[in-house]
Design a protein around this motif. Sequence first.
Motif: not given
Length: 68
Positions: A2-5
């Motif tokens: 999962k990508q986070t910003r």
Amino acid sequence: MKQTRVIHVRLVEKCVCCQDVRTEGLRIFDSFICLKCEEGIVDVESNEEPYGHFITALRGITPSVNEN
């Protein structure tokens, strides 16, 4: 995976002394004093012209009253 910003937020507030909108300064109760004015307050002598302006502006700083 999962990508986070990351979001960067910069809060701006209006200085009670100069009325400029700034990001860095001193918070006293619900009031804000920018770094430039904070330095001016520290350096001013009581016989100098800006002294009266700073005193008038700082008198407006009062604690907030929570009504619960």
